[in-house]
Design a protein around this motif. Sequence first.
Motif, PDB file in Angstrom:
ATOM      1  N   LEU A  26       0.848  -1.058  -0.014  1.00  0.00           N
ATOM      2  CA  LEU A  26       0.113  -0.209   0.090  1.00  0.00           C
ATOM      3  C   LEU A  26       0.788   1.293   0.058  1.00  0.00           C
ATOM      4  O   LEU A  26       1.993   1.165   0.285  1.00  0.00           O
ATOM      5  CB  LEU A  26      -0.778   0.034   1.217  1.00  0.00           C
ATOM      6  N   VAL A  75      -6.582  -2.666   7.237  1.00  0.00           N
ATOM      7  CA  VAL A  75      -7.044  -2.865   5.752  1.00  0.00           C
ATOM      8  C   VAL A  75      -6.456  -4.280   5.514  1.00  0.00           C
ATOM      9  O   VAL A  75      -6.832  -5.314   4.765  1.00  0.00           O
ATOM     10  CB  VAL A  75      -6.260  -2.104   4.965  1.00  0.00           C
ATOM     11  N   ALA A  96      -7.074  -0.088  -2.421  1.00  0.00           N
ATOM     12  CA  ALA A  96      -6.842   1.028  -1.310  1.00  0.00           C
ATOM     13  C   ALA A  96      -6.049   1.958  -1.920  1.00  0.00           C
ATOM     14  O   ALA A  96      -6.113   3.145  -1.199  1.00  0.00           O
ATOM     15  CB  ALA A  96      -5.832  -0.140  -0.353  1.00  0.00           C
ATOM     16  N   THR A 134     -15.215  -0.496   3.049  1.00  0.00           N
ATOM     17  CA  THR A 134     -14.288  -0.943   4.017  1.00  0.00           C
ATOM     18  C   THR A 134     -13.068  -0.268   4.178  1.00  0.00           C
ATOM     19  O   THR A 134     -12.392  -0.029   5.088  1.00  0.00           O
ATOM     20  CB  THR A 134     -14.176  -2.604   3.971  1.00  0.00           C
ATOM     21  N   CYS A 135     -12.518  -0.205   2.609  1.00  0.00           N
ATOM     22  CA  CYS A 135     -11.312   0.404   2.624  1.00  0.00           C
ATOM     23  C   CYS A 135     -11.277   1.903   2.952  1.00  0.00           C
ATOM     24  O   CYS A 135     -10.463   2.731   3.354  1.00  0.00           O
ATOM     25  CB  CYS A 135     -10.562   0.408   1.235  1.00  0.00           C
ATOM     26  N   GLU A 138     -10.726   3.596   6.396  1.00  0.00           N
ATOM     27  CA  GLU A 138      -9.453   3.814   6.892  1.00  0.00           C
ATOM     28  C   GLU A 138      -8.646   4.898   6.290  1.00  0.00           C
ATOM     29  O   GLU A 138      -7.399   5.069   6.638  1.00  0.00           O
ATOM     30  CB  GLU A 138      -8.688   2.504   6.837  1.00  0.00           C
ATOM     31  N   ARG A 139      -9.280   5.467   5.210  1.00  0.00           N
ATOM     32  CA  ARG A 139      -8.696   6.762   4.819  1.00  0.00           C
ATOM     33  C   ARG A 139      -8.763   7.860   5.334  1.00  0.00           C
ATOM     34  O   ARG A 139      -9.776   8.147   6.144  1.00  0.00           O
ATOM     35  CB  ARG A 139      -9.341   6.820   3.564  1.00  0.00           C
TER      36      ARG A 139
END
Length: 148
Positions: A26, A75, A96, A134-135, A138-139
Amino acid sequence: PTMAQPAEDAADLQLGTDFNDAQLLLNTEVAIILRQMIDQRREHNETPGEHLRMVLDHVSRFDGMSANENSVAQVRTAFSTPEFEMLHEFELVQIANLGCEDVDEAKTVIPSLNHKVSVERTLDDDQLQRILDTCAQERHFDDVAPVE
């Protein structure tokens, strides 16, 4: 006679031999590694090279998790759940890293997803949207301080 190598094409997940055993990262993971390298050089009274700082500045612009190790862990944990397991690691990392927000955007910028939804039917739009959501949880697009 030499055997012809299959054509590399990310749309068909034909990524080439360089990716066979590669751990795909990532942007956040790259930023964390680069920051650690810079810190280690400073601890040894070495000046981090300009190229290293430039690469960190570049990847930090696209680091949607603000180099947050907890977000990376979340993630990566999600990647191992059954819903995520139907996707190739390349697709997961692209989702992601690119920060796709909706299904149409994801299928456009990651063509192999479109193939899974429209042709193989191993994935549907609702499943893909749940993965994107879902991704997205976390951003964090906080301002990341430039490297000095």
